[in-house]
Enzyme design. Structure first.
Site, short mmCIF file in Angstrom:
data_model
loop_
_atom_site.label_atom_id
_atom_site.label_comp_id
_atom_site.label_asym_id
_atom_site.label_seq_id
_atom_site.Cartn_x
_atom_site.Cartn_y
_atom_site.Cartn_z
N ASP A 184 0.87 -1.18 0.14
CA ASP A 184 -0.07 -0.04 -0.09
C ASP A 184 1.05 1.10 0.03
O ASP A 184 1.34 1.63 1.09
CB ASP A 184 -1.02 0.08 1.25
CG ASP A 184 -1.92 1.40 1.28
OD1 ASP A 184 -1.72 1.97 0.38
OD2 ASP A 184 -2.37 1.42 2.29
N LYS A 238 2.80 11.44 -3.21
CA LYS A 238 1.97 10.79 -4.03
C LYS A 238 0.82 11.56 -4.69
O LYS A 238 0.39 11.18 -5.93
CB LYS A 238 0.90 9.60 -3.23
CG LYS A 238 -0.16 8.65 -3.96
CD LYS A 238 -0.61 7.94 -2.86
CE LYS A 238 -1.68 7.09 -3.58
NZ LYS A 238 -2.34 6.15 -2.47
N GLU A 268 -7.37 0.35 -4.60
CA GLU A 268 -7.42 0.09 -3.18
C GLU A 268 -8.68 -0.20 -2.58
O GLU A 268 -8.67 -1.14 -1.65
CB GLU A 268 -6.92 1.35 -2.55
CG GLU A 268 -5.41 2.04 -2.76
CD GLU A 268 -5.09 3.34 -2.56
OE1 GLU A 268 -6.06 4.34 -2.06
OE2 GLU A 268 -3.86 3.91 -2.71
N ASP A 287 -13.17 4.72 1.26
CA ASP A 287 -11.67 4.81 1.25
C ASP A 287 -11.27 6.46 1.27
O ASP A 287 -11.04 6.92 0.47
CB ASP A 287 -10.99 4.24 0.31
CG ASP A 287 -9.34 4.06 0.19
OD1 ASP A 287 -9.02 4.78 1.25
OD2 ASP A 287 -8.88 3.22 -0.65
#
Length: 626
Positions: free
Chosen positions: A25, A87, A188, A210
């Protein structure tokens, strides 16, 4: 006598050989690595027993690169060389991140800000987000290989469901730089559903909410007898826990009446904001104290009520995509059996309360929201590496978030693969040439829900050459779209007569900007009626232009077949159609188009008869192939 080793179908021919595979992850705030041991997915801790690795990398003027906790301690002391939340920069250009505030970095610009990869100046040279992410992934790879005692066969790396092609490709490139073989890029929320579904033997329709450090995803999945089917997905690739931190950071500045602070002090206050946010998940108020480089001392208390109030709009921003995802799946909140919470930011009480109020049921929190994605990725990695055990008969059906199509004449979009199509997927459609003698075809691949190319995002352009010269509409060009299991697109165009082929691996410059991804579906709904009108108008204009060019060509070749009055009538109809061709009166175009078609009908018949006479001239009846 030779002995043969036999195995059941689906089992490895060497049962004792367990291939080392991991799930990773790669998060905005923290990253994790997990694997399957003794049939159970577990997170791999570092030598101090810590599961999380802060997604922070420092490039000091002297000494080796620092990753994780050691880098995190230098955020306020060395802000320009300590890179966090990278990210958010993956697959982006500078123009795409212009909205992000309080970035202490030195960005390098040498060209087009919209298309150029983000590059940052550090004490160890220029770095881009792919390289920084590779350093994080390398640290996770080394942790895993040390714990597992061998070289990894491969890894499944998770990405937000709403990551576009550029962001997915950037993630894959980072893994390659880190020495990892990517078995799959996995969305994800889907990874979380795998972990939750297998752990709880769940069946039914679930929502995966999420909210991570930098992105928000919502996916609706159907779990049934080992099949994980994604029904729809939505989200915001520029909304996450970082935005909640920034609201607290701004509140601190207002309450302490601080003048513009230095980069180091800004980073210090951002750290204190994050600490306060995390503290409030278990307490009613959080102390915020900091001594600034100016000698000023900040001493505040943030209550959970104030925190909920200043972040209310951020929480509400997650519910818009949630409604759309439900609508796309044809469901209502009461149809959802359970809501799986993923991402550390979902620990915030106001988020928990908002989700419970929206779905009318308490969210499922029996799995650690920080770990659930990595655990699901590890389960998928174990399967893809060939370690299938008895009972591992489950199927994963994921989807693409936005429609993919191609530009046709008039700037229209012909959708080849609609959004929420299950991947991997391949779809093909035939196209043809617009003009006589056309030997090449320019193709533009686009992404989005609108009817016109100008309202969608261009992904790639390429050309197919070598088409035999034919009359307009005679050539047959088959365009094939293929989206692989990682969600990456390739497009092939093939002329059917000659076999000439052109192919492009779609790698857009650096992706959809922050607003485009989340607004595309909204625009598609909002402008549906207007788009339908504009598409019909554009189609009429294209048809009118085609007829004008065909009539002009025919007159140039065979005007002698017409009398003076007939020619004058056709010229009048032609002029009338040309005068309304570029206007927005659809009825006027249709009327003029019909008039010209009728006015040239006799002319077309004479041309056909003339062609037949020429073809039969000088030939005997028995020589004609009927």
């Amino acid at each position: 006598m030779a002995l043969l080793q036999l195995s059941e179908p689906g089992q490895s021919t060497a049962p004792h050989e367990h291939r080392l595979a991991v799930g990773i992850d790669l998060g905005t705030t923290n990253s994790l690595v997990a694997t399957v041991r003794s049939g159970m997915a577990v997170v791999i801790n570092d030598e101090l027993g810590r599961s999380l690795l802060p997604s922070v990398v420092r490039y000091p003027a002297a000494g080796p690169i620092e990753v994780g906790f050691s880098a995190q301690t230098h955020q306020s002391l060395d802000p320009k060389n300590t890179l966090v939340s990278v990210k958010r920069f993956m697959g982006r250009g500078l123009k795409d991140i212009a909205h992000i505030e309080s970035m202490p970095y030195d960005f390098i610009v040498n060209g087009n800000e919209a298309e150029e990869m983000i590059r940052l100046k550090t004490a160890q040279g220029v770095k881009n987000p792919i390289e920084v992410s590779a350093d994080i992934l390398r640290a996770l790879r080394e942790r895993a290989e040390l714990a597992l005692g061998g070289t990894l066969t491969g890894a499944v790396i998770t990405v937000p469901a709403y990551f576009d092609d550029a962001q997915r490709q950037a993630t894959k490139d980072a893994a390659r730089l880190a020495g990892l073989s990517v078995l799959r890029l996995l969305n994800e929320p889907t990874a979380a559903a795998i972990a939750y579904g297998l752990d709880n033997a769940a069946e039914g329709i679930y929502a995966v909410y999420d909210l991570g450090g930098g992105t928000f995803d919502i996916s609706i999945l159907k779990l049934s007898k080992g099949v994980f089917q994604v029904l729809s997905t939505g989200g915001d690739s520029a909304l996450g826990g970082d935005d909640f931190d920034h609201r607290v950071f701004c509140w601190i500045g207002e309450q302490a009446q601080l003048a513009p602070v230095s980069l180091g002090d800004a980073r210090l206050l951002q750290m204190r904001a994050r600490e306060a946010k995390e503290f409030l998940t278990q307490h009613g108020e959080a102390p915020i104290t900091a001594k600034l480089s100016t000698g000023e001392f900040v001493d505040l208390k943030l209550t959970s009520e104030i925190f909920a109030e200043i972040t209310r709009t951020l929480v509400q921003k997650t519910l818009g995509p949630t409604r759309k995802a439900l609508r796309d799946a044809g469901l209502a909140p009461e149809d959802i059996k359970g809501v799986v919470m993923v991402g550390g930011a979902t620990r915030m009480p106001q988020v928990q309360h908002a989700v419970e109020a929206f779905f009318g049921k308490e969210p499922l929190n029996n799995l650690d929201p920080d770990k659930v994605v990595a655990l699901g990725a590890a389960t998928q990695a174990n399967l893809l590496a060939g370690n299938r055990a008895s009972g591992d008969d489950w199927l994963l059906l994921d989807v693409i978030p936005l429609s993919l199509g191609i530009e046709t004449m008039g700037g229209l979009v012909e959708k080849i693969i609609p959004r929420n199509s299950t991947i991997p997927v391949a779809r093909a459609q035939e196209f043809t040439t617009f003009k006589d003698g056309q030997t090449a075809l320019a193709l533009q691949v686009v992404q989005g829900e609108r009817e016109l190319v100008s309202d969608c995002r261009s992904l790639a352009r390429f050309e197919l050459r070598g088409i035999p010269p034919m009359v307009a509409g005679a050539a047959r060009v088959r365009v094939t779209f293929q989206v692989d299991a990682d969600g990456l697109l390739s497009v092939t165009a093939r002329e059917q007569t000659t076999g000439h082929e052109a192919r492009v691996e779609v790698k857009p410059s650096y992706g959809l900007n922050d607003d485009e991804v989340t607004s595309m579906l909204k625009d598609g709904y909002t402008h549906a009626s207007d788009d339908a009108f504009r598409r019909a108008l554009r189609e009429a204009q294209v048809e009118a232009q085609r007829l004008v060019e065909a009539v002009q060509s025919a007159l140039k070749e065979d005007a002698h077949l017409l009398s003076t009055l007939e020619r004058a009538h056709i010229d009048s109809c032609l002029t009338k159609l040309q005068s309304v061709l570029l206007g927005d009166d659809r009825r006027a175009i249709d009327s003029a188009l019909d008039a010209l078609s009728k006015g040239t009908a006799e002319f077309a018949a004479r041309r056909m008869n003339q062609g037949v006479r020429r073809a039969l001239a000088g030939r005997k009846v028995d020589e004609v192939n009927l």
